[in-house]
Design a protein around this motif. Structure first.
Motif, PDB file in Angstrom:
ATOM      1  N   PHE A  75      44.903  46.893  65.329  1.00 47.69           N
ATOM      2  CA  PHE A  75      44.004  46.777  66.477  1.00 47.69           C
ATOM      3  C   PHE A  75      42.709  47.570  66.266  1.00 47.69           C
ATOM      4  CE2 PHE A  75      47.933  45.410  68.574  1.00 47.69           C
ATOM      5  CZ  PHE A  75      47.458  44.299  69.258  1.00 47.69           C
ATOM      6  N   SER A  76      42.762  48.579  65.413  1.00 49.89           N
ATOM      7  CA  SER A  76      41.559  49.358  65.126  1.00 49.89           C
ATOM      8  C   SER A  76      40.625  48.636  64.153  1.00 49.89           C
ATOM      9  CB  SER A  76      41.946  50.718  64.534  1.00 49.89           C
ATOM     10  OG  SER A  76      42.669  50.543  63.326  1.00 49.89           O
ATOM     11  N   ALA A  77      41.087  47.510  63.610  1.00 49.79           N
ATOM     12  CA  ALA A  77      40.273  46.723  62.682  1.00 49.79           C
ATOM     13  C   ALA A  77      40.419  45.237  63.010  1.00 49.79           C
ATOM     14  CB  ALA A  77      40.690  47.006  61.249  1.00 49.79           C
ATOM     15  N   ASP A  78      40.342  44.929  64.288  1.00 51.21           N
ATOM     16  CA  ASP A  78      40.581  43.578  64.808  1.00 51.21           C
ATOM     17  C   ASP A  78      39.275  42.780  64.821  1.00 51.21           C
ATOM     18  OD1 ASP A  78      41.205  41.320  66.249  1.00 51.21           O
ATOM     19  OD2 ASP A  78      41.790  42.381  68.086  1.00 51.21           O
ATOM     20  N   VAL A  79      39.190  41.738  63.992  1.00 48.29           N
ATOM     21  CA  VAL A  79      37.948  40.968  63.922  1.00 48.29           C
ATOM     22  C   VAL A  79      37.753  40.067  65.140  1.00 48.29           C
ATOM     23  CG1 VAL A  79      37.856  41.041  61.400  1.00 48.29           C
ATOM     24  CG2 VAL A  79      38.985  39.113  62.543  1.00 48.29           C
ATOM     25  N   SER A  80      38.780  39.949  66.001  1.00 52.79           N
ATOM     26  CA  SER A  80      38.615  39.185  67.243  1.00 52.79           C
ATOM     27  C   SER A  80      38.292  40.086  68.430  1.00 52.79           C
ATOM     28  CB  SER A  80      39.870  38.366  67.549  1.00 52.79           C
ATOM     29  OG  SER A  80      40.947  39.198  67.971  1.00 52.79           O
ATOM     30  N   SER A  81      37.983  41.344  68.142  1.00 53.61           N
ATOM     31  CA  SER A  81      37.590  42.295  69.193  1.00 53.61           C
ATOM     32  C   SER A  81      36.162  41.998  69.666  1.00 53.61           C
ATOM     33  CB  SER A  81      37.666  43.720  68.648  1.00 53.61           C
ATOM     34  OG  SER A  81      37.122  44.650  69.555  1.00 53.61           O
ATOM     35  N   GLU A  82      35.832  42.468  70.853  1.00 54.26           N
ATOM     36  CA  GLU A  82      34.450  42.401  71.334  1.00 54.26           C
ATOM     37  C   GLU A  82      33.651  43.625  70.897  1.00 54.26           C
ATOM     38  OE1 GLU A  82      34.093  41.577  75.481  1.00 54.26           O
ATOM     39  OE2 GLU A  82      35.598  39.990  75.456  1.00 54.26           O
ATOM     40  N   ASP A  83      34.347  44.625  70.357  1.00 51.90           N
ATOM     41  CA  ASP A  83      33.719  45.857  69.886  1.00 51.90           C
ATOM     42  C   ASP A  83      33.244  45.620  68.448  1.00 51.90           C
ATOM     43  OD1 ASP A  83      33.196  48.378  68.741  1.00 51.90           O
ATOM     44  OD2 ASP A  83      34.619  49.371  70.073  1.00 51.90           O
ATOM     45  N   LEU A  84      31.950  45.610  68.225  1.00 52.40           N
ATOM     46  CA  LEU A  84      31.417  45.251  66.908  1.00 52.40           C
ATOM     47  C   LEU A  84      31.762  46.279  65.832  1.00 52.40           C
ATOM     48  CD1 LEU A  84      27.925  43.743  67.816  1.00 52.40           C
ATOM     49  CD2 LEU A  84      30.121  42.594  67.437  1.00 52.40           C
ATOM     50  N   ALA A  85      31.986  47.532  66.210  1.00 56.59           N
ATOM     51  CA  ALA A  85      32.403  48.533  65.225  1.00 56.59           C
ATOM     52  C   ALA A  85      33.816  48.235  64.732  1.00 56.59           C
ATOM     53  CB  ALA A  85      32.323  49.928  65.831  1.00 56.59           C
ATOM     54  N   VAL A  86      34.686  47.818  65.656  1.00 57.81           N
ATOM     55  CA  VAL A  86      36.052  47.426  65.288  1.00 57.81           C
ATOM     56  C   VAL A  86      36.017  46.190  64.391  1.00 57.81           C
ATOM     57  CG1 VAL A  86      38.250  46.562  66.187  1.00 57.81           C
ATOM     58  CG2 VAL A  86      37.077  48.456  67.349  1.00 57.81           C
ATOM     59  N   VAL A  87      35.190  45.218  64.760  1.00 60.27           N
ATOM     60  CA  VAL A  87      35.049  43.993  63.965  1.00 60.27           C
ATOM     61  C   VAL A  87      34.577  44.327  62.554  1.00 60.27           C
ATOM     62  CG1 VAL A  87      33.784  41.817  63.742  1.00 60.27           C
ATOM     63  CG2 VAL A  87      34.627  42.553  65.984  1.00 60.27           C
ATOM     64  N   ALA A  88      33.626  45.232  62.433  1.00 58.62           N
ATOM     65  CA  ALA A  88      33.102  45.613  61.122  1.00 58.62           C
ATOM     66  C   ALA A  88      34.176  46.249  60.255  1.00 58.62           C
ATOM     67  CB  ALA A  88      31.912  46.562  61.287  1.00 58.62           C
ATOM     68  N   ARG A  89      35.046  47.079  60.860  1.00 55.72           N
ATOM     69  CA  ARG A  89      36.140  47.677  60.092  1.00 55.72           C
ATOM     70  C   ARG A  89      37.086  46.596  59.585  1.00 55.72           C
ATOM     71  NH1 ARG A  89      35.770  51.919  63.996  1.00 55.72           N
ATOM     72  NH2 ARG A  89      37.399  51.003  65.306  1.00 55.72           N
ATOM     73  N   GLY A  90      37.368  45.611  60.430  1.00 59.41           N
ATOM     74  CA  GLY A  90      38.232  44.526  60.019  1.00 59.41           C
ATOM     75  C   GLY A  90      37.618  43.698  58.906  1.00 59.41           C
ATOM     76  N   ALA A  91      36.323  43.411  59.020  1.00 59.17           N
ATOM     77  CA  ALA A  91      35.635  42.631  57.993  1.00 59.17           C
ATOM     78  C   ALA A  91      35.669  43.350  56.648  1.00 59.17           C
ATOM     79  CB  ALA A  91      34.194  42.364  58.424  1.00 59.17           C
ATOM     80  N   GLU A  92      35.479  44.658  56.671  1.00 58.61           N
ATOM     81  CA  GLU A  92      35.529  45.429  55.428  1.00 58.61           C
ATOM     82  C   GLU A  92      36.927  45.411  54.824  1.00 58.61           C
ATOM     83  OE1 GLU A  92      34.752  47.848  52.171  1.00 58.61           O
ATOM     84  OE2 GLU A  92      33.438  46.611  53.423  1.00 58.61           O
ATOM     85  N   LEU A  93      37.949  45.528  55.656  1.00 63.19           N
ATOM     86  CA  LEU A  93      39.321  45.506  55.161  1.00 63.19           C
ATOM     87  C   LEU A  93      39.657  44.135  54.568  1.00 63.19           C
ATOM     88  CD1 LEU A  93      41.916  47.083  54.838  1.00 63.19           C
ATOM     89  CD2 LEU A  93      42.562  46.435  57.170  1.00 63.19           C
ATOM     90  N   LEU A  94      39.193  43.081  55.209  1.00 55.40           N
ATOM     91  CA  LEU A  94      39.420  41.739  54.672  1.00 55.40           C
ATOM     92  C   LEU A  94      38.685  41.552  53.341  1.00 55.40           C
ATOM     93  CD1 LEU A  94      39.183  39.553  57.904  1.00 55.40           C
ATOM     94  CD2 LEU A  94      41.246  40.070  56.574  1.00 55.40           C
ATOM     95  N   HIS A  95      37.481  42.078  53.256  1.00 54.65           N
ATOM     96  CA  HIS A  95      36.730  42.008  52.002  1.00 54.65           C
ATOM     97  C   HIS A  95      37.499  42.701  50.882  1.00 54.65           C
ATOM     98  CE1 HIS A  95      33.702  42.834  48.947  1.00 54.65           C
ATOM     99  NE2 HIS A  95      33.924  44.123  49.137  1.00 54.65           N
ATOM    100  N   ARG A  96      37.965  43.904  51.133  1.00 53.03           N
ATOM    101  CA  ARG A  96      38.708  44.654  50.116  1.00 53.03           C
ATOM    102  C   ARG A  96      39.987  43.925  49.722  1.00 53.03           C
ATOM    103  NH1 ARG A  96      40.504  49.667  52.384  1.00 53.03           N
ATOM    104  NH2 ARG A  96      41.294  50.037  50.271  1.00 53.03           N
ATOM    105  N   SER A  97      40.640  43.328  50.693  1.00 51.13           N
ATOM    106  CA  SER A  97      41.886  42.606  50.418  1.00 51.13           C
ATOM    107  C   SER A  97      41.623  41.340  49.607  1.00 51.13           C
ATOM    108  CB  SER A  97      42.578  42.249  51.733  1.00 51.13           C
ATOM    109  OG  SER A  97      42.915  43.413  52.468  1.00 51.13           O
TER     110      SER A  97
END
Length: 295
Positions: A75-97
Motif C-alpha cells: 500500500f505504500s507503493a500503490d500505483v492506483s493511489s491518488e497520492d502521487l508520491a505513493v504512485v512514484a514509489r510503486g512505479a520505481e519498484l515496478l521498474h526495478r522488478s
C-alpha cells in the motif's frame, strides 16, 4: 501425416519449494523444478533486495529452464493511489522488478502490477485508475525495449479493488493500449469472482498469455470443487499454447510474514515434492486430453 499439437510449458511457483531467496533456497527451487519435469520456474520478486540475480540467472541457465517473474505491491507503493508520491514509489519498484526480470532471462513479468496486494476499504477512484493506467503504459514501453511482456493477473476482491474479472482486465489492457500487455488468468481467483471457468477464457481468447492453476483451497489439484476440466477444455478451445503454472502456498515453506500476507491460516500440504509431482501429472494429463480433442 498428422502432427501433434505443441505442448504448453508447465510451470511451478518457487514458493512450493523455497521460502526465501537465499542461494540455498534458490538452488533448491531450481533443482526440484527440474527433477519433477517442469519447464518453467516462477520467481516472486517480493524480496527483490534479497535476491542475488547473477546467482539465480546462472542456476537457471545451467538447468535449462525458463523463468517468469511476478509480484504485487504494498500500500505504500500503490500505483492506483491518488497520492502521487505513493504512485512514484510503486512505479520505481515496478521498474526495478522489470529490470530484474530481464537480467534473470525472463520474458514475462506479471502479477497485480496495477495496485497493492491486499484488502481495500474503499472502491477504486477514477483518479487512482488513471494513475495505474499511466504507470503500466510507461512500464510496457520500457518492457518492449527489454523484450519483456507484462501480465495483468486478475485477483479477487480481497486482494485488489482494480481488476477482479477477465472483462475488467481486458478494459484495463485496452486503456493501457500497449500490445505487450497480456491477460493472466488464475483459477483460484476466478472461483471467487467469475460466473464459471469457461466464459472468461473465451472472452480473453488470444490475449491470454499466462495461466495459474490453483485449487479453491490452494491445496492438491482435483481435491477441491473447481471445474478444472471445463477450464482446460476452454484453453483448448481458444488454442492457448502458453505456460500453465501451478501455484500453491503452505507455511511449511513460506516464511511467517509472507504467510500472513497471503492469509495462509491452515496448511493443505507439507510435502512440496509430493504436491508438485501430483500437480505436474494432473496438468499434463488434462492438457494432453484436450490437445487430442482439438486436433
Amino acid at each position: 501425416m498428422t502432427t501433434s499439437a505443441p505442448r504448453n510449458p508447465l510451470g511451478v511457483h518457487a514458493l512450493v519449494w523455497a521460502g526465501n531467496t537465499s542461494h540455498a533456497e534458490v538452488e533448491r527451487a531450481v533443482e526440484r523444478t527440474v527433477a519433477h519435469g517442469f519447464d518453467l520456474l516462477e520467481l516472486s520478486l517480493h524480496d527483490l533486495d534479497g535476491l542475488d540475480i547473477a546467482h539465480a540467472r546462472a542456476r537457471l541457465d545451467q538447468a535449462g529452464i525458463e523463468v517468469v517473474c511476478s509480484r504485487g505491491l504494498a500500500f505504500s507503493a500503490d500505483v492506483s493511489s491518488e497520492d502521487l508520491a505513493v504512485v512514484a514509489r510503486g512505479a520505481e519498484l515496478l521498474h526495478r522488478s522489470l529490470v530484474a526480470t530481464s537480467q534473470l532471462g525472463g520474458g514475462v513479468f506479471t502479477g497485480a502490477l496495477y495496485s497493492a496486494l491486499g484488502k481495500y476499504g474503499h472502491p477504486l477512484s477514477a483518479a487512482g485508475r488513471a494513475n495505474a493506467v499511466g504507470v503500466i503504459r510507461e512500464l510496457a514501453k520500457e518492457a518492449r525495449g527489454l523484450g519483456v511482456t507484462l501480465g495483468l493477473e486478475i485477483c479477487n476482491r480481497y486482494e485488489t479493488n482494480v481488476v477482479n474479472t477477465a472483462r475488467e482486465a481486458l478494459m484495463l489492457a485496452d486503456d493501457i493500449g500497449e500490445d505487450n500487455v497480456m491477460i493472466h488468468l488464475d483459477t483460484y481467483h476466478m472461483n471467487i469472482e467469475e460466473d464459471d471457468f469457461v466464459r472468461p477464457v473465451l472472452d480473453v481468447g488470444d490475449r491470454l498469455g499466462y495461466v495459474h492453476i490453483g485449487e479453491n483451497h490452494r491445496g492438491y489439484l482435483g481435491q477441491g470443487h473447481l471445474d478444472l476440466t471445463g477450464f482446460f477444455h476452454a484453453l483448448g478451445t481458444v488454442g492457448y499454447a502458453g505456460p500453465v503454472t501451478f501455484e500453491s502456498f503452505s507455511s511449511t515453506v513460506v516464511a511467517a510474514g509472507l504467510s500472513q500476507d497471503l492469509a495462509i491460516w491452515r496448511d493443505l500440504w507439507n510435502d512440496g515434492d509430493d504436491l508438485a509431482a501430483h500437480a505436474h501429472a494432473f496438468m499434463a494429463n488434462h492438457l494432453a486430453v484436450n490437445a487430442s480433442a482439438h486436433v
